[in-house]
Design an enzyme around this catalytic site. Structure first.
Site, mmCIF file in Angstrom:
data_model
loop_
_atom_site.group_PDB
_atom_site.id
_atom_site.type_symbol
_atom_site.label_atom_id
_atom_site.label_comp_id
_atom_site.label_asym_id
_atom_site.label_seq_id
_atom_site.Cartn_x
_atom_site.Cartn_y
_atom_site.Cartn_z
ATOM 1 C CB CYS A 43 -39.552 32.668 68.130
ATOM 2 S SG CYS A 43 -39.091 34.312 67.556
ATOM 3 C CB CYS B 69 -34.342 37.286 71.761
ATOM 4 S SG CYS B 69 -34.759 37.866 70.107
ATOM 5 C CB CYS C 59 -37.261 35.481 74.476
ATOM 6 S SG CYS C 59 -39.033 35.293 74.154
ATOM 7 C CB CYS D 104 -51.212 38.896 83.041
ATOM 8 S SG CYS D 104 -49.790 39.903 82.605
ATOM 9 C CG ASP D 105 -47.620 38.487 77.366
ATOM 10 O OD1 ASP D 105 -47.477 37.321 76.992
ATOM 11 O OD2 ASP D 105 -46.875 39.420 77.018
ATOM 12 C CB CYS E 290 -46.000 52.112 96.671
ATOM 13 S SG CYS E 290 -44.615 51.165 96.038
ATOM 14 C CB CYS F 281 -45.000 54.869 89.745
ATOM 15 S SG CYS F 281 -44.115 53.320 89.961
ATOM 16 C CB CYS G 154 -45.655 44.997 86.219
ATOM 17 S SG CYS G 154 -46.255 43.322 85.999
#
Ligand code: SF4
Ligand code: SF4
Length: 454
Positions: A28, A32, A35, A310-311, A352, A361, A365
């Site tokens: 990049c 940041c 990040c 997953c990202d 939950c 909700c 994650c």
């Protein structure tokens, strides 16, 4: 195996999937401080060439299109980084060329590109417009809030460049979303950040909370115990960075932004979490993975074809394989990936399951589930107190909007009860939405499958 698990198994491979692609890895032109992706450089050998090779790119595009179920009308590619524009326009011209070679007859190919905006110039904007790219632009609010964390490698703020990028995108008529990272600093200013971006001409907003567990990231620094802050739950061994938004703070941020939106902007400004909530209130499961019961259909791919679950789980334990070796379809539909996705529901604590806003909700994650519930069970989301506050806050308005939608009336009618201006002055319509935009009636569904049909 339980009946519940059986039913999840049957559904998994039928669900559409999505791959967040990192054609330049974590490289990049900004640095940041919050990040989560910059330190992924450590996953690959020093001297690694951070550019997706042409044969890998061609194989990915072909497989991604081929793996879509028969009859799929539209396929969306998502390009992210790092900063993908560092690859230059030629790279994306090549992407479009390959996509055209492999698109099935009648199939629409869409592209989204997430950028910090630094390199955007007229040529980029012409390209985006010509090829229908949807641009995601990262901006955290006014300069004094944005420049605190979104800095270049010399520590200089990037706000002025982002504003210049917004002006260019607007001048050329390119569609864009503003992506706001909600952190400890801007987290105190929900209404202000919302108004600032709305008034800057951002019609689509996403609020992404930053939660950095202790010691993670290139800029890991002075940590704060989560239990030192507002959460009422046991978190003795849990820490987040001093940049992370706090649970109650995040809830207040969302409530304040919502209260601004509901007074004058329903149907003309689209805020992802508000749309997702409305979807839950009209009885449609939210589309965003973090608010769904299960996940596992939002994968990530690195520049060399490595596919991860997953990202937010680009790490060796969640590497599914490389698409140059194993077909993408096998990786996406593997038992391992299904287990990853099902774990979101299977590990949800009873606290939950009994929650009054669980339908919206779903425990959010799993990466943020590191608190204990009041009865000592593991797996409560760090942001729980914030989400509970927000979803309860919006409940009356959501019920009213859902009632309007069920009567096939525009959700925007809600503004007549909340506006501090005469109802006749409240905007009832905005620009004509595109087929895949959220429906301006506020249903949370796509325009093409909602009011455009009627
Ligand atoms: S782990 Fe979180 S971000 Fe990743 S797919 Fe599941 S819900 Fe989405
Ligand atoms: S608000 Fe809290 S208790 Fe309710 S579902 Fe979300 S994380 Fe669980």
């Amino acid at each position: 195996m339980s009946n519940q698990t059986d039913s999840l198994t049957a559904q998994f491979t039928d669900q559409p999937f999505h791959v967040m692609t990192k054609p330049i890895g974590p490289i990049c032109n900004l640095d940041c401080t919050y990040c989560y992706y910059l330190h992924k450089e450590d996953l690959y050998p020093k001297g690694n060439k951070w550019k997706m090779a042409d044969d890998c790119l061609a194989s990915y595009i072909r497989q991604y299109i081929d793996t879509q179920p028969p009859g799929t009308a539209e396929v969306t590619f998502a390009w992210q980084g790092g900063e993908p524009t560092l690859l230059g326009l030629e790279f994306f011209e090549r992407c479009v060329e390959i996509q055209k070679q492999h698109a099935r007859p009648g199939m629409k190919i869409a592209n989204t590109l997430q950028t910090n905006g630094i390199l955007l110039d007229d040529d980029w904007c012409r390209f985006f417009l010509k090829n229908g790219f949807l641009v995601g632009l990262s901006i955290d609010g006014p300069a004094e809030l944005h420049d605190a964390y979104r800095v270049d490698h010399q520590g200089q703020g990037s706000h002025a460049a982002v504003i210049a990028a917004i002006r260019k995108l607007k001048k050329f008529g390119v569609d864009f979303n503003a992506l706001v990272v909600v952190n400890r600093l801007n987290g105190d200013y929900g209404a202000r950040v919302y108004r600032y971006l709305r008034d800057a001409g951002c019609q689509y907003l996403q609020f992404i909370p930053i939660v950095e567990p202790s010691g993670i990231g290139r800029h890991a620094e002075g940590q704060v115990k989560a239990s030192d802050h507002f959460t009422p739950f046991a978190a003795a061994d849990t820490a987040v960075s001093s940049r992370s938004v706090l649970p109650e703070q995040f809830g207040t941020f969302l409530c304040d932004a919502f209260d601004e939106w509901i007074r004058r902007d329903v149907g003309r400004v689209f805020v992802q979490i508000f749309d997702q909530a409305l979807s839950a209130w009209v009885g449609v499961e939210p589309s965003l993975c973090v608010f769904r019961r299960t996940c596992g259909r939002a994968l990530a791919m690195e520049h060399n074809g490595d596919v991860y679950s997953c990202d937010h789980y680009v790490e060796p334990d969640h590497l599914l394989g490389n698409l140059n070796v194993v077909p993408l379809e096998e990786l996406v539909n593997s038992g391992r990936q299904q287990e990853f996705g099902d774990a979101k529901l299977k590990t949800l604590p009873q606290y939950c399951l009994d929650c009054e806003v669980r339908h919206a909700c779903n425990g959010e994650c799993p990466k943020n589930r590191f608190l204990q519930t009041p009865d000592g069970a593991d797996g409560l989301n760090f942001l729980c107190a914030g989400y509970r506050k927000f979803f309860n806050h919006v409940d009356p308005a959501m019920q009213q909007m859902a009632a309007f939608i069920n009567k096939r009336q525009p959700a925007a009618l809600i503004m007549e009860q909340h506006s501090d201006r005469p109802a006749s002055a409240a905007p009832r319509s905005g620009p004509t939405p595109r087929r895949n935009d959220p429906c301006p009636c506020g249903s949370g569904r796509k325009y093409k499958s909602c009011c455009r049909k009627s």
